[in-house]
Write a protein that holds these residues in place. Sequence first.
Motif, mmCIF file in Angstrom:
data_model
loop_
_atom_site.group_PDB
_atom_site.id
_atom_site.type_symbol
_atom_site.label_atom_id
_atom_site.label_comp_id
_atom_site.label_asym_id
_atom_site.label_seq_id
_atom_site.Cartn_x
_atom_site.Cartn_y
_atom_site.Cartn_z
ATOM 1 N N ASP A 280 38.527 46.334 43.108
ATOM 2 C CA ASP A 280 38.646 45.211 44.051
ATOM 3 C C ASP A 280 38.701 43.876 43.310
ATOM 4 O O ASP A 280 39.453 42.970 43.684
ATOM 5 N N TYR A 281 37.888 43.765 42.257
ATOM 6 C CA TYR A 281 37.863 42.532 41.468
ATOM 7 C C TYR A 281 39.218 42.290 40.788
ATOM 8 O O TYR A 281 39.766 41.188 40.849
ATOM 9 N N LYS B 22 44.360 39.430 40.470
ATOM 10 C CA LYS B 22 45.829 39.523 40.360
ATOM 11 C C LYS B 22 46.492 38.717 41.475
ATOM 12 O O LYS B 22 47.492 38.017 41.254
ATOM 13 N N GLU B 23 45.935 38.810 42.679
ATOM 14 C CA GLU B 23 46.488 38.072 43.824
ATOM 15 C C GLU B 23 46.235 36.566 43.701
ATOM 16 O O GLU B 23 47.121 35.754 43.993
ATOM 17 N N GLU B 24 45.036 36.196 43.248
ATOM 18 C CA GLU B 24 44.687 34.777 43.127
ATOM 19 C C GLU B 24 45.417 34.098 41.969
ATOM 20 O O GLU B 24 45.928 32.979 42.105
ATOM 21 N N ALA C 245 51.818 42.260 34.998
ATOM 22 C CA ALA C 245 51.341 43.617 34.729
ATOM 23 C C ALA C 245 50.617 43.674 33.386
ATOM 24 O O ALA C 245 49.603 44.356 33.243
ATOM 25 N N ARG C 246 51.114 42.919 32.411
ATOM 26 C CA ARG C 246 50.475 42.918 31.090
ATOM 27 C C ARG C 246 49.079 42.302 31.144
ATOM 28 O O ARG C 246 48.134 42.801 30.529
ATOM 29 N N THR C 247 48.938 41.203 31.886
ATOM 30 C CA THR C 247 47.627 40.560 32.004
ATOM 31 C C THR C 247 46.642 41.489 32.705
ATOM 32 O O THR C 247 45.476 41.608 32.294
ATOM 33 N N PHE C 248 47.105 42.158 33.750
ATOM 34 C CA PHE C 248 46.257 43.118 34.468
ATOM 35 C C PHE C 248 45.780 44.206 33.507
ATOM 36 O O PHE C 248 44.590 44.554 33.475
#
Length: 295
Positions: A54-55, A60-62, A67-70
């Motif tokens: 969830d975090y 990711k939304e905020e 994809a790389r940062t995630f």
Amino acid sequence: MLLENCFTRFKRYALYEKEITPKCTKEIISATRKLFAHIATQELRAITTTDVRDYLYLKKEERLWSARTFRNQRQYLKTFFDYCLENQFIKENPVSKINKPKLPKTLPRFLTKNQLQKIILHTEIYPWRYEKEKVRNRALIYTFIHTGMRLNELLNLKIEDINMQEKEIVVKKGKGRKERIIPIHNILFSVLQSYLIQRKKSSYRSEYFFESLRVPTKMTAKTIHTICRKISKKSGEYFTPHNLRHAFARSLVNEGVGLYLVKELLGHTSISTTEIYLSVSKESLRKSFCHVALL
């Protein structure tokens, strides 16, 4: 165990046992702190896979993470919780069941020979303030172009790593702590000679090959990026140290250097990383295609 104590122990473990770089260690701890602050707990065993998922989704939304940062943020958390699991602070790693998003297969940006020539020309004619600055900056740009070194590898080069007699450079602090030897190209050799002559005129001596102008220490990444921006603006050709690394690799492939040798020169762990230069090498493709009997 108190969370702060755990961070302290992890930091020492990461730096001394795993030999994770200080920068990466700092990022791991920062990412983990943010997770615990978001969930508002100091208890290691209170963190669940749902909490972490969830975090990561929320951030990711905020922050509009790529994809790389995630993947990077997920890996930071996984590394920390792997340590906690290994030391039995938790019973399972809450990050392990969270999948990594696939990365888009994008080709690296390459500089053409004409663009490289413009970069070299404007490095030569740029109005640097001091003679030492001019010779040093010229040497570092030529080194990037003729060795394909990573920025951090160049920053950590020491005088003892440059063997002018044998015409080779020993890269001791490569990615993954790998050591490799890069031959000194004839063009680069004369440029480095000029720099070494100028360097001897300094009133101080640094153990690092590319030294700061005013203090006996190595240059900073910020300084090198500033140099690249100045030359980019003058030449009209935007580039970074990593663009020069790509250009070096592509030139080798275009000239028919085997992929395994390119891999060794670049310090890649896997040949699959090097193969991208083969797929985008138009010159190599053209040479091969022109000799194929289609009929």
